[in-house]
Design an enzyme around this catalytic site. Structure first.
Site, PDB file in Angstrom:
ATOM      1  N   GLN A 103      -3.550   2.315  -2.582  1.00 55.74           N
ATOM      2  CA  GLN A 103      -2.938   2.728  -1.380  1.00 55.74           C
ATOM      3  C   GLN A 103      -1.783   3.666  -1.687  1.00 55.74           C
ATOM      4  OE1 GLN A 103      -3.071  -0.328   2.194  1.00 55.74           O
ATOM      5  NE2 GLN A 103      -3.112  -1.433   0.181  1.00 55.74           N
ATOM      6  N   ASN A 104      -1.143   3.719  -2.918  1.00 51.43           N
ATOM      7  CA  ASN A 104      -0.043   4.193  -3.208  1.00 51.43           C
ATOM      8  C   ASN A 104      -0.068   5.857  -3.373  1.00 51.43           C
ATOM      9  OD1 ASN A 104       1.198   1.596  -3.065  1.00 51.43           O
ATOM     10  ND2 ASN A 104       1.073   1.374  -5.337  1.00 51.43           N
ATOM     11  N   HIS A 121      -4.755   7.289  -0.368  1.00 56.84           N
ATOM     12  CA  HIS A 121      -3.954   7.678   0.717  1.00 56.84           C
ATOM     13  C   HIS A 121      -3.261   9.056  -0.111  1.00 56.84           C
ATOM     14  CE1 HIS A 121      -3.050   3.455   2.658  1.00 56.84           C
ATOM     15  NE2 HIS A 121      -4.429   4.103   3.105  1.00 56.84           N
ATOM     16  N   CYS A 129      -2.859  23.497   1.794  1.00 58.21           N
ATOM     17  CA  CYS A 129      -2.533  24.581   2.760  1.00 58.21           C
ATOM     18  C   CYS A 129      -3.099  24.158   4.269  1.00 58.21           C
ATOM     19  CB  CYS A 129      -3.452  25.922   2.301  1.00 58.21           C
ATOM     20  SG  CYS A 129      -3.051  27.230   3.345  1.00 58.21           S
ATOM     21  N   THR A 189       0.083  -5.681  -1.902  1.00 57.27           N
ATOM     22  CA  THR A 189      -0.263  -5.050  -0.368  1.00 57.27           C
ATOM     23  C   THR A 189      -0.096  -5.936   0.636  1.00 57.27           C
ATOM     24  OG1 THR A 189      -1.693  -3.765   1.008  1.00 57.27           O
ATOM     25  CG2 THR A 189      -2.789  -5.336  -0.655  1.00 57.27           C
ATOM     26  N   SER A 190       0.546  -5.524   1.933  1.00 53.56           N
ATOM     27  CA  SER A 190       0.792  -6.459   2.839  1.00 53.56           C
ATOM     28  C   SER A 190      -0.388  -6.730   3.656  1.00 53.56           C
ATOM     29  CB  SER A 190       1.936  -5.774   3.783  1.00 53.56           C
ATOM     30  OG  SER A 190       1.350  -4.550   4.383  1.00 53.56           O
ATOM     31  N   ASN A 212       1.105 -11.484  -5.083  1.00 55.69           N
ATOM     32  CA  ASN A 212       2.022 -11.169  -4.196  1.00 55.69           C
ATOM     33  C   ASN A 212       2.910 -12.222  -4.063  1.00 55.69           C
ATOM     34  OD1 ASN A 212       3.455 -10.422  -2.018  1.00 55.69           O
ATOM     35  ND2 ASN A 212       1.653  -9.202  -1.092  1.00 55.69           N
TER      36      ASN A 212
HETATM   37  C1  BV8 Z   1      -7.347   5.674  10.435  1.00 53.45           C
HETATM   38  C2  BV8 Z   1       0.470   7.436   3.062  1.00 53.45           C
HETATM   39  C3  BV8 Z   1      -8.945   6.424  11.977  1.00 53.45           C
HETATM   40  C4  BV8 Z   1       1.849   7.856   4.146  1.00 53.45           C
HETATM   41  C5  BV8 Z   1      -0.251   5.663   4.319  1.00 53.45           C
HETATM   42  C6  BV8 Z   1      -4.108  -1.497  15.087  1.00 53.45           C
HETATM   43  C7  BV8 Z   1      -4.895  -2.330  14.299  1.00 53.45           C
HETATM   44  C8  BV8 Z   1      -5.520  -1.777  13.018  1.00 53.45           C
HETATM   45  C9  BV8 Z   1      -5.529  -0.667  12.558  1.00 53.45           C
HETATM   46  C10 BV8 Z   1      -4.663   0.318  13.343  1.00 53.45           C
HETATM   47  C11 BV8 Z   1      -4.115   0.000  14.733  1.00 53.45           C
HETATM   48  N1  BV8 Z   1      -3.318   0.959  15.077  1.00 53.45           N
HETATM   49  C12 BV8 Z   1      -3.596   2.092  14.430  1.00 53.45           C
HETATM   50  C13 BV8 Z   1      -4.559   1.661  13.281  1.00 53.45           C
HETATM   51  C14 BV8 Z   1      -4.865   2.455  12.129  1.00 53.45           C
HETATM   52  C15 BV8 Z   1      -3.849   2.749  10.861  1.00 53.45           C
HETATM   53  C16 BV8 Z   1      -3.340   1.349  10.630  1.00 53.45           C
HETATM   54  O1  BV8 Z   1      -4.001   0.459   9.721  1.00 53.45           O
HETATM   55  N2  BV8 Z   1      -2.050   1.090  11.047  1.00 53.45           N
HETATM   56  C17 BV8 Z   1      -1.364   0.007  11.029  1.00 53.45           C
HETATM   57  C18 BV8 Z   1       0.262   0.031  10.696  1.00 53.45           C
HETATM   58  C19 BV8 Z   1      -1.535  -1.315  11.809  1.00 53.45           C
HETATM   59  N3  BV8 Z   1      -4.394   3.296   9.845  1.00 53.45           N
HETATM   60  C20 BV8 Z   1      -4.812   4.444   9.857  1.00 53.45           C
HETATM   61  O2  BV8 Z   1      -4.049   5.391  10.705  1.00 53.45           O
HETATM   62  C21 BV8 Z   1      -5.480   5.225   8.706  1.00 53.45           C
HETATM   63  N4  BV8 Z   1      -6.576   6.108   9.304  1.00 53.45           N
HETATM   64  O3  BV8 Z   1      -7.286   4.580  10.835  1.00 53.45           O
HETATM   65  O4  BV8 Z   1      -7.983   6.712  10.850  1.00 53.45           O
HETATM   66  C22 BV8 Z   1      -9.531   7.893  11.987  1.00 53.45           C
HETATM   67  C23 BV8 Z   1     -10.783   7.806  11.814  1.00 53.45           C
HETATM   68  C24 BV8 Z   1     -11.820   8.964  11.866  1.00 53.45           C
HETATM   69  C25 BV8 Z   1     -11.142  10.450  12.357  1.00 53.45           C
HETATM   70  C26 BV8 Z   1      -9.862  10.070  12.544  1.00 53.45           C
HETATM   71  C27 BV8 Z   1      -8.937   8.976  12.401  1.00 53.45           C
HETATM   72  C28 BV8 Z   1      -4.721   5.859   7.879  1.00 53.45           C
HETATM   73  C29 BV8 Z   1      -3.843   4.762   7.103  1.00 53.45           C
HETATM   74  C30 BV8 Z   1      -2.965   5.463   6.004  1.00 53.45           C
HETATM   75  C31 BV8 Z   1      -1.795   5.843   6.116  1.00 53.45           C
HETATM   76  N5  BV8 Z   1      -0.702   6.306   5.183  1.00 53.45           N
HETATM   77  N6  BV8 Z   1       0.458   6.303   3.281  1.00 53.45           N
HETATM   78  C32 BV8 Z   1       2.879   7.902   3.358  1.00 53.45           C
HETATM   79  O5  BV8 Z   1       2.861   7.185   2.010  1.00 53.45           O
HETATM   80  O6  BV8 Z   1       3.729   8.809   3.345  1.00 53.45           O
HETATM   81  S1  BV8 Z   1      -0.153   4.099   4.469  1.00 53.45           S
HETATM   82  C33 BV8 Z   1       1.161   3.342   3.911  1.00 53.45           C
HETATM   83  O7  BV8 Z   1       0.790   1.718   3.971  1.00 53.45           O
HETATM   84  C34 BV8 Z   1       1.281   3.326   2.390  1.00 53.45           C
HETATM   85  O8  BV8 Z   1       0.026   4.179   1.652  1.00 53.45           O
HETATM   86  C35 BV8 Z   1       1.212   1.722   1.819  1.00 53.45           C
HETATM   87  O9  BV8 Z   1       0.611   1.746   0.714  1.00 53.45           O
HETATM   88  C36 BV8 Z   1       0.104   1.488   3.251  1.00 53.45           C
HETATM   89  C37 BV8 Z   1       0.147  -0.155   2.939  1.00 53.45           C
HETATM   90  O10 BV8 Z   1       1.449  -0.788   2.721  1.00 53.45           O
HETATM   91  P1  BV8 Z   1       1.486  -1.636   1.559  1.00 53.45           P
HETATM   92  O11 BV8 Z   1       0.934  -0.643   0.211  1.00 53.45           O
HETATM   93  O12 BV8 Z   1       0.708  -2.816   1.710  1.00 53.45           O
HETATM   94  O13 BV8 Z   1       2.879  -1.773   1.361  1.00 53.45           O
HETATM   95  P2  BV8 Z   1       3.904  -2.766   2.187  1.00 53.45           P
HETATM   96  O14 BV8 Z   1       5.294  -2.175   2.007  1.00 53.45           O
HETATM   97  O15 BV8 Z   1       3.261  -2.992   3.612  1.00 53.45           O
HETATM   98  O16 BV8 Z   1       3.541  -4.250   1.565  1.00 53.45           O
HETATM   99  C38 BV8 Z   1       3.992  -4.448   0.180  1.00 53.45           C
HETATM  100  C39 BV8 Z   1       3.547  -5.740  -0.292  1.00 53.45           C
HETATM  101  O17 BV8 Z   1       4.023  -5.915  -1.628  1.00 53.45           O
HETATM  102  C40 BV8 Z   1       4.243  -6.851   0.592  1.00 53.45           C
HETATM  103  O18 BV8 Z   1       3.154  -7.660   0.745  1.00 53.45           O
HETATM  104  C41 BV8 Z   1       5.184  -7.403  -0.574  1.00 53.45           C
HETATM  105  O19 BV8 Z   1       5.492  -8.698  -0.314  1.00 53.45           O
HETATM  106  C42 BV8 Z   1       4.526  -7.146  -1.864  1.00 53.45           C
HETATM  107  N7  BV8 Z   1       5.592  -7.081  -3.018  1.00 53.45           N
HETATM  108  C43 BV8 Z   1       6.809  -6.664  -2.968  1.00 53.45           C
HETATM  109  N8  BV8 Z   1       7.242  -6.834  -4.152  1.00 53.45           N
HETATM  110  C44 BV8 Z   1       6.333  -7.139  -5.021  1.00 53.45           C
HETATM  111  C45 BV8 Z   1       5.018  -7.330  -4.198  1.00 53.45           C
HETATM  112  N9  BV8 Z   1       3.952  -7.518  -4.856  1.00 53.45           N
HETATM  113  C46 BV8 Z   1       3.900  -7.670  -6.004  1.00 53.45           C
HETATM  114  N10 BV8 Z   1       4.841  -7.887  -6.922  1.00 53.45           N
HETATM  115  C47 BV8 Z   1       5.876  -7.362  -6.517  1.00 53.45           C
HETATM  116  N11 BV8 Z   1       7.258  -7.002  -7.212  1.00 53.45           N
END
Ligand code: BV8
Length: 246
Positions: A103-104, A121, A129, A189-190, A212
């Site tokens: 996802q990164n 992503h 463009c 990933t969360s 994690n």
């Molecule tokens: C789509 C690019 C439809 C941007 C990103 C309600 C319910 C369900 C879904 C939705 C909802 N409302 C909206 C949605 C859909 C939405 C979504 O899921 N929202 C979430 C917030 C609820 N999804 C979308 O919009 C997706 N598209 O659904 O489109 C559609 C279909 C047809 C036509 C049109 C539309 C698009 C999602 C992609 C968004 N872009 N990234 C950018 O980066 O600038 S997502 C963004 O979050 C990053 O990519 C990131 O990777 C991703 C997920 O987060 P994580 O990677 O898990 O990172 P996080 O910080 O959350 O967690 C880190 C974890 O690591 C933690 O658990 C921590 O404990 C752990 N950790 C910490 N340190 C360590 C560790 N683990 C191991 N070792 C360590 N040292």
């Protein structure tokens, strides 16, 4: 540590060959790349949900680009960590089929040597463009923001924003690889962002291991939950897989 030992025992007894890996921001945390929702603060106090959207870009492309340029400058100075390099090492073994699905957008798996990483992503160092939809690598800092294409139209980050669809071939390929995997590693990933978080349900015959330090909504569905950091646990898991690969 006990969960890690149990996971290693399973690997030694079952010799997994097809390995699918799903990673999130946590695998890059120890490289210095802030996670999205962790305590390490997000990105310059902006929430991704507020700026990583087509609406934000339409409203204020310059602000969105300022944020991305800041992230690009930060990530440019980060290096892959032991978890990234261990996964790259795993894929070099002829007898193993290893697929990294991330996802990164930081490109650290590729910089560590992983080949064919599926970047669900997109990537911070590729732009698109807004008129021609063509993409190009853009690793160097932009001289001015927002950057323009040679055709005069705005360039945008080639990244999937919230509310935008992922590339169907990426999702389909990821489902295919996970459905055939003997072992699915879910690292850092969360499990909150869909459709990526839903991918683990594609696992059919294999075993799932979550790495994690914190528990996530995926933890209860995983066969092994290893509460360790990626840089500590991933090299141990990789060494065990390589030890029994023949
Ligand atoms: C789509 C690019 C439809 C941007 C990103 C309600 C319910 C369900 C879904 C939705 C909802 N409302 C909206 C949605 C859909 C939405 C979504 O899921 N929202 C979430 C917030 C609820 N999804 C979308 O919009 C997706 N598209 O659904 O489109 C559609 C279909 C047809 C036509 C049109 C539309 C698009 C999602 C992609 C968004 N872009 N990234 C950018 O980066 O600038 S997502 C963004 O979050 C990053 O990519 C990131 O990777 C991703 C997920 O987060 P994580 O990677 O898990 O990172 P996080 O910080 O959350 O967690 C880190 C974890 O690591 C933690 O658990 C921590 O404990 C752990 N950790 C910490 N340190 C360590 C560790 N683990 C191991 N070792 C360590 N040292």
């Amino acid at each position: 540590m006990e969960q890690l030992n149990d996971a290693v025992s399973w690997i030694r007894s079952n010799h997994p060959r097809r390995i699918a890996v799903l990673t999130g921001a946590g695998i890059s945390a120890e490289s210095g790349v802030p996670t999205f929702r962790g305590s390490g603060g997000l990105w310059k106090n902006f929430r991704a949900e507020d700026l990583a959207t087509p609406e934000a870009f339409a409203r204020d492309a310059a602000l969105v680009w300022e944020w991305y340029e800041w992230r690009r400058s930060l990530v440019r100075d980060c290096a892959p960590n032991a978890a990234h390099t261990a996964l790259a090492r795993l894929a070099q073994h002829d007898e193993l089929e290893v697929s990294v699905i991330t996802q990164n957008v930081d490109g650290l798996h590729t910089r560590a040597g992983s080949i064919g990483t599926i970047e669900l992503h997109g990537n911070l160092f590729r732009v698109r463009c807004t008129r021609e939809e063509t993409t190009q690598e853009a690793t160097a800092p932009f001289p001015s923001l927002p950057p323009l294409c040679a055709c005069g139209a705005l360039l945008r980050p080639d990244i999937v924003w919230f509310g935008e669809a992922l590339e169907p071939e990426d999702i389909n390929r990821a489902v295919e690889l996970i459905s055939h995997a003997d072992l699915l590693l879910i690292i850092g990933t969360s499990g909150l962002v869909y459709p990526a978080a839903g991918l683990m349900s594609s696992l059919q015959r294999g075993i799932s291991m979550e790495i994690n330090p914190d528990s996530t909504p995926l933890s209860t569905s995983c066969d092994f939950v290893i509460e360790e950091t990626a840089s500590r646990a991933v090299p141990v898991i990789v060494d065990a897989i390589l030890e029994v690969a023949q």
